[in-house]
Design a protein around this motif. Structure first.
Motif, short mmCIF file in Angstrom:
data_model
loop_
_atom_site.label_atom_id
_atom_site.label_comp_id
_atom_site.label_asym_id
_atom_site.label_seq_id
_atom_site.Cartn_x
_atom_site.Cartn_y
_atom_site.Cartn_z
N MET A 1 -4.66 -4.27 -3.08
CA MET A 1 -3.65 -3.26 -2.76
C MET A 1 -4.23 -2.28 -1.75
SD MET A 1 -2.19 -2.76 -6.68
CE MET A 1 -1.73 -1.10 -6.40
N SER B 1 5.95 -0.99 -3.07
CA SER B 1 4.93 -1.61 -2.23
C SER B 1 5.56 -2.81 -1.56
CB SER B 1 3.74 -2.10 -3.07
OG SER B 1 3.04 -1.03 -3.65
N SER C 1 5.03 -6.56 -0.40
CA SER C 1 4.16 -7.62 -0.91
C SER C 1 4.17 -8.79 0.06
CB SER C 1 4.66 -8.07 -2.29
OG SER C 1 3.84 -9.10 -2.79
N TYR D 1 -9.52 -6.57 -2.43
CA TYR D 1 -9.03 -7.94 -2.56
C TYR D 1 -10.05 -8.77 -3.33
CZ TYR D 1 -6.95 -12.40 -1.25
OH TYR D 1 -6.35 -13.64 -1.28
N PRO E 1 2.49 1.38 1.48
CA PRO E 1 1.73 0.65 0.47
C PRO E 1 2.02 -0.86 0.52
CG PRO E 1 3.53 1.85 -0.56
CD PRO E 1 3.59 2.16 0.90
N TRP E 2 0.95 -1.66 0.39
CA TRP E 2 1.05 -3.12 0.44
C TRP E 2 0.30 -3.72 -0.75
CZ3 TRP E 2 3.37 -6.15 4.26
CH2 TRP E 2 3.80 -5.48 5.41
N MET E 3 0.77 -4.88 -1.19
CA MET E 3 0.05 -5.75 -2.11
C MET E 3 -0.07 -7.10 -1.42
SD MET E 3 1.71 -4.84 -5.83
CE MET E 3 3.36 -5.36 -5.40
N ASN F 1 -1.23 -11.00 -2.18
CA ASN F 1 -1.41 -11.87 -3.32
C ASN F 1 -1.58 -13.31 -2.89
OD1 ASN F 1 -1.26 -12.01 -6.32
ND2 ASN F 1 0.42 -13.42 -5.88
#
Length: 133
Positions: free
Chosen positions: A118, A79, A81, A107, A126-128, A130
């Motif tokens: 996510m 992923s 980020s 989120y 795919p992304w996260m 934070n």
């Protein structure tokens, strides 16, 4: 470290999307047709991206389309980020990246983060997102 993504013929569209979502800009882009091997490039690939770079949030993301004769195999086992400097900024980044994509974890606050979520963007990456406490 820097990430290098390969796309299925839509790298230019993806980089434009990421530049807007992340507040960055494409700093380099060359198509297969513009490259030194342009004369040998099949017509269907001439406008596809051989190499490009996007700068956003103090980082660089590099990308290309799959070269002629190489199949696109999707994205597995990682992923990307991105860190928000505040909960609100993290939510804004999350929503921008999720546009047209699939949220896999909404989120919200987590035990390790003031905000975390996510997603898979509309290109399948795919992304996260934070925001630390």
């Amino acid at each position: 470290m820097q990430a290098y993504l390969t796309f299925n013929g839509n790298a230019a569209e993806a980089l434009t999307f990421y530049a807007k979502a992340l507040g960055g800009k494409v700093v380099f882009s060359m198509s297969f047709g513009e490259s030194p091997m342009g004369a040998e490039t099949p017509a269907a690939y001439k406008d596809k991206i051989m190499h490009a770079a996007l700068e956003a949030r103090g980082h660089k993301l590099m990308a290309s389309d799959t070269p002629p004769g190489m199949p696109f195999e999707g994205y597995k086992g990682f992923s990307l980020s991105v860190q928000g400097n505040s909960v609100d900024e993290g939510k804004k980044l999350f929503d921008a990246l999720a546009e047209g994509g699939e949220v896999t974890m909404p989120y919200g606050p987590q035990f390790w983060a003031a905000g975390f979520g996510m997603l898979k963007d509309k290109f399948g990456v795919p992304w996260m997102v934070n925001c630390e406490k």
